[in-house]
Write a protein that holds these residues in place. Structure first.
Motif, mmCIF file in Angstrom:
data_model
loop_
_atom_site.group_PDB
_atom_site.id
_atom_site.type_symbol
_atom_site.label_atom_id
_atom_site.label_comp_id
_atom_site.label_asym_id
_atom_site.label_seq_id
_atom_site.Cartn_x
_atom_site.Cartn_y
_atom_site.Cartn_z
ATOM 1 N N VAL A 186 0.840 -1.210 0.000
ATOM 2 C CA VAL A 186 0.000 0.000 0.000
ATOM 3 C C VAL A 186 0.871 1.254 0.000
ATOM 4 O O VAL A 186 0.562 2.245 -0.659
ATOM 5 C CB VAL A 186 -0.968 -0.013 1.200
ATOM 6 C CG1 VAL A 186 -1.670 1.314 1.359
ATOM 7 C CG2 VAL A 186 -1.983 -1.124 1.040
ATOM 8 N N PHE A 187 1.985 1.193 0.732
ATOM 9 C CA PHE A 187 2.881 2.352 0.788
ATOM 10 C C PHE A 187 3.448 2.666 -0.589
ATOM 11 O O PHE A 187 3.684 3.830 -0.924
ATOM 12 C CB PHE A 187 4.007 2.083 1.787
ATOM 13 C CG PHE A 187 4.822 3.282 2.125
ATOM 14 C CD1 PHE A 187 6.191 3.320 1.849
ATOM 15 C CD2 PHE A 187 4.252 4.397 2.717
ATOM 16 C CE1 PHE A 187 6.958 4.435 2.167
ATOM 17 C CE2 PHE A 187 5.011 5.517 3.032
ATOM 18 C CZ PHE A 187 6.362 5.527 2.756
ATOM 19 N N LYS A 188 3.635 1.606 -1.399
ATOM 20 C CA LYS A 188 4.190 1.823 -2.727
ATOM 21 C C LYS A 188 3.239 2.621 -3.609
ATOM 22 O O LYS A 188 3.666 3.269 -4.569
ATOM 23 C CB LYS A 188 4.483 0.482 -3.408
ATOM 24 C CG LYS A 188 5.670 -0.228 -2.841
ATOM 25 C CD LYS A 188 6.217 -1.287 -3.785
ATOM 26 C CE LYS A 188 7.428 -1.929 -3.138
ATOM 27 N NZ LYS A 188 7.430 -3.355 -3.099
ATOM 28 N N PHE A 189 1.939 2.554 -3.302
ATOM 29 C CA PHE A 189 0.991 3.249 -4.152
ATOM 30 C C PHE A 189 1.186 4.756 -4.142
ATOM 31 O O PHE A 189 0.717 5.449 -5.046
ATOM 32 C CB PHE A 189 -0.449 2.915 -3.734
ATOM 33 C CG PHE A 189 -0.870 1.532 -4.144
ATOM 34 C CD1 PHE A 189 -1.429 0.657 -3.230
ATOM 35 C CD2 PHE A 189 -0.683 1.095 -5.438
ATOM 36 C CE1 PHE A 189 -1.805 -0.618 -3.605
ATOM 37 C CE2 PHE A 189 -1.050 -0.187 -5.824
ATOM 38 C CZ PHE A 189 -1.610 -1.038 -4.897
ATOM 39 N N LYS A 190 1.867 5.251 -3.126
ATOM 40 C CA LYS A 190 2.048 6.690 -3.081
ATOM 41 C C LYS A 190 2.814 7.182 -4.312
ATOM 42 O O LYS A 190 2.642 8.328 -4.726
ATOM 43 C CB LYS A 190 2.811 7.080 -1.818
ATOM 44 C CG LYS A 190 4.245 6.621 -1.796
ATOM 45 C CD LYS A 190 4.996 7.251 -0.669
ATOM 46 C CE LYS A 190 6.381 6.698 -0.461
ATOM 47 N NZ LYS A 190 7.084 6.091 -1.577
ATOM 48 N N PHE A 210 -11.573 4.881 -7.725
ATOM 49 C CA PHE A 210 -12.648 4.360 -6.875
ATOM 50 C C PHE A 210 -12.243 3.231 -5.925
ATOM 51 O O PHE A 210 -12.871 3.025 -4.908
ATOM 52 C CB PHE A 210 -13.795 3.878 -7.753
ATOM 53 C CG PHE A 210 -14.448 4.992 -8.526
ATOM 54 C CD1 PHE A 210 -14.227 5.118 -9.888
ATOM 55 C CD2 PHE A 210 -15.263 5.904 -7.887
ATOM 56 C CE1 PHE A 210 -14.827 6.150 -10.595
ATOM 57 C CE2 PHE A 210 -15.858 6.937 -8.588
ATOM 58 C CZ PHE A 210 -15.640 7.066 -9.952
ATOM 59 N N ILE A 211 -11.205 2.470 -6.265
ATOM 60 C CA ILE A 211 -10.862 1.331 -5.414
ATOM 61 C C ILE A 211 -9.717 1.688 -4.463
ATOM 62 O O ILE A 211 -9.831 1.555 -3.252
ATOM 63 C CB ILE A 211 -10.439 0.112 -6.269
ATOM 64 C CG1 ILE A 211 -11.386 -0.103 -7.426
ATOM 65 C CG2 ILE A 211 -10.329 -1.115 -5.377
ATOM 66 C CD1 ILE A 211 -12.670 -0.754 -7.063
ATOM 67 N N ILE A 212 -8.600 2.094 -5.020
ATOM 68 C CA ILE A 212 -7.469 2.571 -4.213
ATOM 69 C C ILE A 212 -7.310 4.036 -4.590
ATOM 70 O O ILE A 212 -6.523 4.362 -5.477
ATOM 71 C CB ILE A 212 -6.182 1.805 -4.540
ATOM 72 C CG1 ILE A 212 -6.453 0.311 -4.535
ATOM 73 C CG2 ILE A 212 -5.096 2.124 -3.552
ATOM 74 C CD1 ILE A 212 -5.306 -0.515 -5.084
ATOM 75 N N PRO A 213 -8.069 4.921 -3.935
ATOM 76 C CA PRO A 213 -8.240 6.296 -4.430
ATOM 77 C C PRO A 213 -7.036 7.215 -4.296
ATOM 78 O O PRO A 213 -7.144 8.321 -3.773
ATOM 79 C CB PRO A 213 -9.429 6.803 -3.593
ATOM 80 C CG PRO A 213 -9.352 6.052 -2.331
ATOM 81 C CD PRO A 213 -8.816 4.694 -2.679
ATOM 82 N N ILE A 214 -5.866 6.758 -4.787
ATOM 83 C CA ILE A 214 -4.701 7.632 -4.666
ATOM 84 C C ILE A 214 -4.780 8.802 -5.638
ATOM 85 O O ILE A 214 -4.020 9.760 -5.537
ATOM 86 C CB ILE A 214 -3.385 6.854 -4.856
ATOM 87 C CG1 ILE A 214 -3.485 5.978 -6.094
ATOM 88 C CG2 ILE A 214 -3.061 6.009 -3.658
ATOM 89 C CD1 ILE A 214 -2.563 6.411 -7.155
ATOM 90 N N GLY A 215 -5.677 8.708 -6.604
ATOM 91 C CA GLY A 215 -5.867 9.825 -7.512
ATOM 92 C C GLY A 215 -6.326 11.064 -6.771
ATOM 93 O O GLY A 215 -6.112 12.193 -7.217
ATOM 94 N N PHE A 216 -6.935 10.843 -5.592
ATOM 95 C CA PHE A 216 -7.436 11.965 -4.821
ATOM 96 C C PHE A 216 -6.366 12.568 -3.917
ATOM 97 O O PHE A 216 -6.629 13.518 -3.197
ATOM 98 C CB PHE A 216 -8.655 11.550 -3.979
ATOM 99 C CG PHE A 216 -9.915 11.417 -4.784
ATOM 100 C CD1 PHE A 216 -10.369 10.171 -5.191
ATOM 101 C CD2 PHE A 216 -10.617 12.541 -5.160
ATOM 102 C CE1 PHE A 216 -11.513 10.048 -5.964
ATOM 103 C CE2 PHE A 216 -11.774 12.433 -5.924
ATOM 104 C CZ PHE A 216 -12.217 11.187 -6.332
ATOM 105 N N ILE A 217 -5.158 11.993 -3.948
ATOM 106 C CA ILE A 217 -4.088 12.587 -3.150
ATOM 107 C C ILE A 217 -3.594 13.853 -3.834
ATOM 108 O O ILE A 217 -3.404 14.889 -3.213
ATOM 109 C CB ILE A 217 -2.915 11.607 -2.962
ATOM 110 C CG1 ILE A 217 -3.355 10.391 -2.155
ATOM 111 C CG2 ILE A 217 -1.755 12.292 -2.267
ATOM 112 C CD1 ILE A 217 -2.265 9.378 -1.907
#
Lengths: 265, 264
Positions: A186-190, A210-217
């Motif tokens: 999960v940390f890698k998703f950053k 929508f699933i792993i909403p890193i786009g909203f970071i």
């Protein structure tokens, strides 16, 4: 409000103690700080090198992408500084020491994360702000009162995204043995949050929205901030996405905490 | 009897846990390859032009395979050595007839072999099978394999030096992370060396880091290299390996002297 004031005062007390102890390990602190600086600087240098060869990336200019990198770095800093202890949740859960957090009349999540304050994360704060200031000058952003308020609100909700994702990942410790592997993943998703989502195909765009909403970071909030004329409906969810995810994370944490029965038995 | 069942159950759970760990490492690498694919596709802007002498296909293979090799080399001999020194176990290893550095090398080799099967090969299948990267299969393949083996040894020796350094600084995370960030960036594993400005490229080519990633990756992706080029590239790698092994031996001996003075 009285509870909030109490918690803030308590936090300062706990953290002050912790910092006193950590500062005894001077060499470790300095070297760890250098390590983090190296990581953050190479992130910036990567973008710098890439833009030596291209004029823009998926419609985003060098300065805009720098702003995005700085903003995502900034949004990750609260998680780094305040929630660093989440990485050791699985250790406490496995060896039974987690039980101690049940016995104080304190919110468990607060008690647990307050035990570690990552001082070296402050260098990330400095680097992130420097990059943002530099990019905003180059982009000639006019910092009106509205813009500043919007920026702060977006920063607040963006930081909640990674915090929530990490709480969710760490909570896997209540049910599996491989919590560290989950946290690591999960940390890698950053890293995905540094680039505009438009580079991905529709499947991954959906996944990271929508699933792993890193786009909203960074991507959606900055679309609202830097390219409001290209707005899609999604960007208006930016402020609340983080809050919703945090509520979900708190809920999963609560279930985990209630299901934990200590080791053995 | 119940005691033994519990031990068996624990052993089985640990086995399964390790297996799941491998899967997560693979998934992590997979996501990174996905990022590499789309990022570089966006960099090339959906055209078939070349940038800095590389096509998109070459760049994708270069950086994608770089990430896979990175995991292959990531056996943490620096942490391993650091713990051994700190805990004092190193004393036991010194008593054994086998040289400590070779022991660490063997430990790393074992780790790499298991990662080869669980992560590297599956990721290569994904890069070439699913993403359909195209590669000309010729002499570059065997030379690439040899180059990777030398590069692995280079990586271990480097980590060994880092591990010894952590003994002096009493800090392993900071040094390890700094080393990783610098090595990956300066070796071309994050952005190919050909993308750097010319004057910086010159400096990078004289550093040992590019012998770990740039050399094997260029061997793999370049279509302008002949046997002479391959051999001279391997020679550069071996040269760096010799230099670093010598440095590591001297450094190790010095640290050992300090350890025995302090430890007794």
């Amino acid at each position: 409000m009285k509870a909030l004031a109490y918690y803030i005062k308590l936090y300062f007390l706990i953290v002050a103690q912790y910092i006193k102890i950590r500062m005894q390990y001077r060499a470790d602190f300095i070297i760890s700080t250098i390590g983090m600086v190296a990581l953050n600087i190479t992130g910036f240098l990567t973008i710098w090198v890439i833009f030596k060869s291209i004029p823009d990336l998926a419609g985003w200019s060098y300065e805009e992408l720098l702003f995005m990198y700085g903003f995502s770095l900034l949004a990750l800093t609260p998680m780094q500084i305040f929630f660093d202890n989440i990485w050791s949740l699985w250790i406490h859960v496995l060896d039974g020491t987690f039980i101690k957090y049940y016995f104080r009349p304190l919110n468990m999540l607060f008690y647990f994360v307050s035990e570690v304050f990552d001082i070296k994360g402050l260098n990330q704060l400095i680097i992130a702000i420097t990059i943002i200031v530099f990019a905003s000058i180059k982009l000639a952003i006019k910092w009106t009162f509205v813009k500043v308020a919007l920026f702060i609100a977006l920063f607040f909700s963006s930081s909640l995204i990674m915090i929530s994702l990490m709480i969710l990942a760490a909570s896997s410790a209540f049910w599996t043995l491989n919590s560290f592997a989950v946290l690591n993943l999960v940390f890698k998703f950053k890293d995905f949050s540094r680039y505009p989502l438009t580079i991905f195909n529709s499947f991954f765009k959906f996944l990271f929205t929508f699933i792993i909403p890193i786009g909203f970071i960074a991507y959606y909030p900055l679309q609202l901030f830097l390219k409001p004329d290209q707005a899609s409906i999604l960007i208006f969810f930016s402020p609340i996405a983080g809050i919703l995810l945090f509520v979900l994370a708190g809920f999963v944490w609560k279930i985990g905490v209630e299901s934990y029965t200590g080791t053995g038995s | 009897m119940k005691k033994y069942l519990i031990i068996i159950k624990n052993g089985l759970m640990m086995r399964m846990a390790r297996r799941v760990n491998f899967i997560f490492t693979f998934i992590g690498n997979l996501f990174y390859v996905v990022l590499v694919y789309f990022l570089w596709k966006a960099i090339y802007g959906n055209t078939t032009t070349t940038l800095n002498g590389m096509t998109f296909n070459q760049a994708f293979i270069y950086i994608g395979v770089a990430s896979t090799i990175f995991i292959l080399f990531q056996t943490y001999p620096d942490w391993y050595l650091s713990f051994k020194i700190r805990s004092g176990d190193i004393v036991m290893d010194l008593l054994k007839p086998l040289d400590v550095q070779i022991q660490v090398w063997a430990y790393s080799m074992g780790g790499s072999l298991s990662k080869l099967i669980t992560t590297t090969l599956p990721c290569l299948i994904v890069i070439f099978g699913i993403f359909r990267a195209s590669l000309s299969f010729g002499l570059n393949i065997p030379f690439f394999i040899i180059s990777v083996v030398i590069a692995a040894s280079l990586s271990y020796v480097f980590d060994f030096i880092i591990g010894i350094t952590s003994f002096y600084t009493e800090s392993i995370w900071g040094i390890s992370v700094t080393k990783e960030a610098l090595v990956l960036f300066l070796s071309g594993a994050i952005v190919p060396i050909s993308f750097f400005p010319q004057n910086i490229q010159v400096v990078l080519r004289y550093l040992p880091f590019q012998a770990i990633y740039n050399i094997p990756l260029t061997i793999l992706t370049s279509d302008t290299m002949g046997i002479v080029h391959y051999l001279s590239a391997l020679l550069v790698q071996v040269g760096w390996l010799v230099v670093l092994v010598i440095i590591s031996r001297l450094y190790y001996r010095k640290a050992l002297g300090q350890l025995t003075i302090n430890g007794g």
